[in-house]
Design an enzyme around this catalytic site. Sequence first.
Site, mmCIF file in Angstrom:
data_model
loop_
_atom_site.group_PDB
_atom_site.id
_atom_site.type_symbol
_atom_site.label_atom_id
_atom_site.label_comp_id
_atom_site.label_asym_id
_atom_site.label_seq_id
_atom_site.Cartn_x
_atom_site.Cartn_y
_atom_site.Cartn_z
ATOM 1 N N ASN A 1 0.845 -1.209 0.000
ATOM 2 C CA ASN A 1 0.000 0.000 0.000
ATOM 3 C C ASN A 1 0.875 1.251 0.000
ATOM 4 O OD1 ASN A 1 -3.022 -0.641 0.342
ATOM 5 N ND2 ASN A 1 -1.988 -2.104 1.667
ATOM 6 N N HIS B 1 12.025 -1.148 3.038
ATOM 7 C CA HIS B 1 11.516 -0.302 1.945
ATOM 8 C C HIS B 1 12.565 0.761 1.641
ATOM 9 C CE1 HIS B 1 7.498 -1.976 2.366
ATOM 10 N NE2 HIS B 1 7.503 -1.684 3.650
HETATM 11 N N1 LIG Z 1 -0.365 2.195 4.375
HETATM 12 C C1 LIG Z 1 0.533 1.357 4.875
HETATM 13 O O1 LIG Z 1 1.720 1.681 5.032
HETATM 14 C C2 LIG Z 1 0.139 0.004 5.288
HETATM 15 C C3 LIG Z 1 -1.130 -0.456 5.024
HETATM 16 N N2 LIG Z 1 -1.499 -1.693 5.431
HETATM 17 C C4 LIG Z 1 -2.860 -2.101 5.114
HETATM 18 O O2 LIG Z 1 -3.701 -1.727 6.213
HETATM 19 C C5 LIG Z 1 -4.777 -2.656 6.318
HETATM 20 C C6 LIG Z 1 -4.830 -3.242 7.739
HETATM 21 O O3 LIG Z 1 -3.618 -3.939 7.988
HETATM 22 P P1 LIG Z 1 -3.506 -5.010 9.175
HETATM 23 O O4 LIG Z 1 -4.148 -4.487 10.382
HETATM 24 O O5 LIG Z 1 -2.109 -5.449 9.210
HETATM 25 O O6 LIG Z 1 -4.414 -6.193 8.565
HETATM 26 P P2 LIG Z 1 -5.057 -7.430 9.348
HETATM 27 O O7 LIG Z 1 -5.277 -8.484 8.303
HETATM 28 O O8 LIG Z 1 -4.268 -7.765 10.546
HETATM 29 O O9 LIG Z 1 -6.480 -6.880 9.847
HETATM 30 C C7 LIG Z 1 -7.488 -6.445 8.970
HETATM 31 C C8 LIG Z 1 -8.815 -6.941 9.519
HETATM 32 O O10 LIG Z 1 -9.876 -6.275 8.814
HETATM 33 C C9 LIG Z 1 -10.786 -7.267 8.332
HETATM 34 N N3 LIG Z 1 -11.499 -6.770 7.144
HETATM 35 C C10 LIG Z 1 -11.060 -6.732 5.869
HETATM 36 N N4 LIG Z 1 -11.992 -6.199 5.063
HETATM 37 C C11 LIG Z 1 -13.062 -5.903 5.856
HETATM 38 C C12 LIG Z 1 -14.340 -5.353 5.604
HETATM 39 N N5 LIG Z 1 -14.720 -5.026 4.351
HETATM 40 N N6 LIG Z 1 -15.186 -5.159 6.641
HETATM 41 C C13 LIG Z 1 -14.823 -5.526 7.906
HETATM 42 N N7 LIG Z 1 -13.622 -6.072 8.203
HETATM 43 C C14 LIG Z 1 -12.750 -6.268 7.187
HETATM 44 C C15 LIG Z 1 -9.877 -8.436 8.024
HETATM 45 O O11 LIG Z 1 -10.579 -9.631 7.785
HETATM 46 P P3 LIG Z 1 -9.963 -10.704 6.712
HETATM 47 O O12 LIG Z 1 -8.762 -11.272 7.380
HETATM 48 O O13 LIG Z 1 -11.058 -11.664 6.500
HETATM 49 O O14 LIG Z 1 -9.612 -9.916 5.472
HETATM 50 C C16 LIG Z 1 -9.009 -8.450 9.257
HETATM 51 O O15 LIG Z 1 -9.670 -9.034 10.353
HETATM 52 C C17 LIG Z 1 -4.534 -3.710 5.238
HETATM 53 O O16 LIG Z 1 -5.247 -3.398 4.060
HETATM 54 C C18 LIG Z 1 -3.039 -3.593 4.979
HETATM 55 O O17 LIG Z 1 -2.676 -4.059 3.703
HETATM 56 C C19 LIG Z 1 -0.647 -2.488 6.140
HETATM 57 C C20 LIG Z 1 0.622 -2.075 6.418
HETATM 58 C C21 LIG Z 1 1.143 -0.830 5.953
HETATM 59 O O1 LIG Z 2 3.885 -2.819 6.295
HETATM 60 C C1 LIG Z 2 4.607 -2.807 5.279
HETATM 61 O O2 LIG Z 2 5.819 -3.091 5.280
HETATM 62 C C2 LIG Z 2 4.024 -2.360 3.994
HETATM 63 C C3 LIG Z 2 2.716 -2.942 3.707
HETATM 64 O O3 LIG Z 2 2.369 -4.027 4.135
HETATM 65 C C4 LIG Z 2 1.821 -2.167 2.851
HETATM 66 O O4 LIG Z 2 2.196 -1.081 2.430
HETATM 67 O O5 LIG Z 2 0.712 -2.668 2.547
#
Ligand SMILES: NC(=O)C1=CN([C@@H]2O[C@H](COP(=O)(O)OP(=O)(O)OC[C@H]3O[C@@H](n4cnc5c(N)ncnc54)[C@H](OP(=O)(O)O)[C@@H]3O)[C@@H](O)[C@H]2O)C=CC1
Ligand SMILES: O=C([O-])CC(=O)C(=O)O
Length: 271
Positions: free
Chosen positions: A192, A222
């Site tokens: 992301n 990264h």
């Molecule tokens: N911007 C950045 O730098 C970063 C962004 N991210 C993103 O942030 C988000 C959260 O990360 P993280 O906490 O690690 O993820 P996790 O998988 O630990 O937690 C996400 C939770 O949200 C649930 N979920 C997904 N879609 C929905 C929905 N439509 N309605 C309700 N619940 C939902 C998931 O269920 P299920 O497992 O079934 O999908 C899971 O339980 C992710 O999209 C990740 O890719 C992460 C790291 C860095």
């Molecule tokens: O947490 C990270 O290293 C990056 C990541 O997953 C994301 O950007 O989705």
Amino acid sequence: MLSIGLIGCGTIGTSICKAIDNGTIEAELVAIYDRHLDDVDKLLSTLKNSKPQVMEVAEMIKNIDLLVECASQEAVYEIIPTALHAHCDVMVMSVGAFSDEKLYKTIRELAKENKCKVYLPSGAIVGLDGLKSASAEEIYSVTLTTQKPPVGLAGAPYIIRNKIDLDKITGKTVIFEGSASEAVKEFPANVNVAATISLTGIGFEKTRVKIVANPALTRNIHEISVEGSFGEFTTRVENVPSPTNPRSSYLASLSAIATLKKLSDPIQTGT
Ligand SMILES: NC(=O)C1=CN([C@@H]2O[C@H](COP(=O)(O)OP(=O)(O)OC[C@H]3O[C@@H](n4cnc5c(N)ncnc54)[C@H](OP(=O)(O)O)[C@@H]3O)[C@@H](O)[C@H]2O)C=CC1
Ligand SMILES: O=C([O-])CC(=O)C(=O)O
């Protein structure tokens, strides 16, 4: 005090809720939701001071000032336009969804019409401040090189479609090279950060992304290289993966917490 509702009670959501609960973030946690209700219950049982209600988005937005998305790119489509229609500010972690230009334009217009803010934290990267400054003039190139242990790439559509057996990778291997636009679709839970870089710099098509699986690593690395009329810079961060989700770096949780902390702080540092 700011009233917050949160969707996604996984790794990042849990860290944010705990930071509100222990007073690191000055806000009231009014409502939470996750499609796995057992995860919601688990999180609720760890909170000492906050007593959020469990509510789906339609109900949540009637009771909050700010909606926090830390769920998935698909959730951004479902919940962010709804929250903006209801005049809620939003913070989005699954920034990759914004590679869909139509969605991005809709969200931008809705935010303007409803006088709302859309916060996109720096997440797991360092150097967004420099890129933002550089973008005031011409930027020639932006490249993100992400290295993760193979387990940090598991489940990505690109890995599944190309039948890449991550267990068989024994040395540093380039898995993907392409535009940020392709990268965030092929690796929706892994890069992301490429979207946040694209939105800050030169867009999804011109931003280049290289993804490397490296079994010798225990950290998510990264590196961002930028060239422009200002000169050039390279940043590199070696992130500790989150214990509960090796795809997400711990710094991403801290960045979300820092963004929410900033909202109640009269002094704003950084560009
Ligand atoms: N911007 C950045 O730098 C970063 C962004 N991210 C993103 O942030 C988000 C959260 O990360 P993280 O906490 O690690 O993820 P996790 O998988 O630990 O937690 C996400 C939770 O949200 C649930 N979920 C997904 N879609 C929905 C929905 N439509 N309605 C309700 N619940 C939902 C998931 O269920 P299920 O497992 O079934 O999908 C899971 O339980 C992710 O999209 C990740 O890719 C992460 C790291 C860095
Ligand atoms: O947490 C990270 O290293 C990056 C990541 O997953 C994301 O950007 O989705």
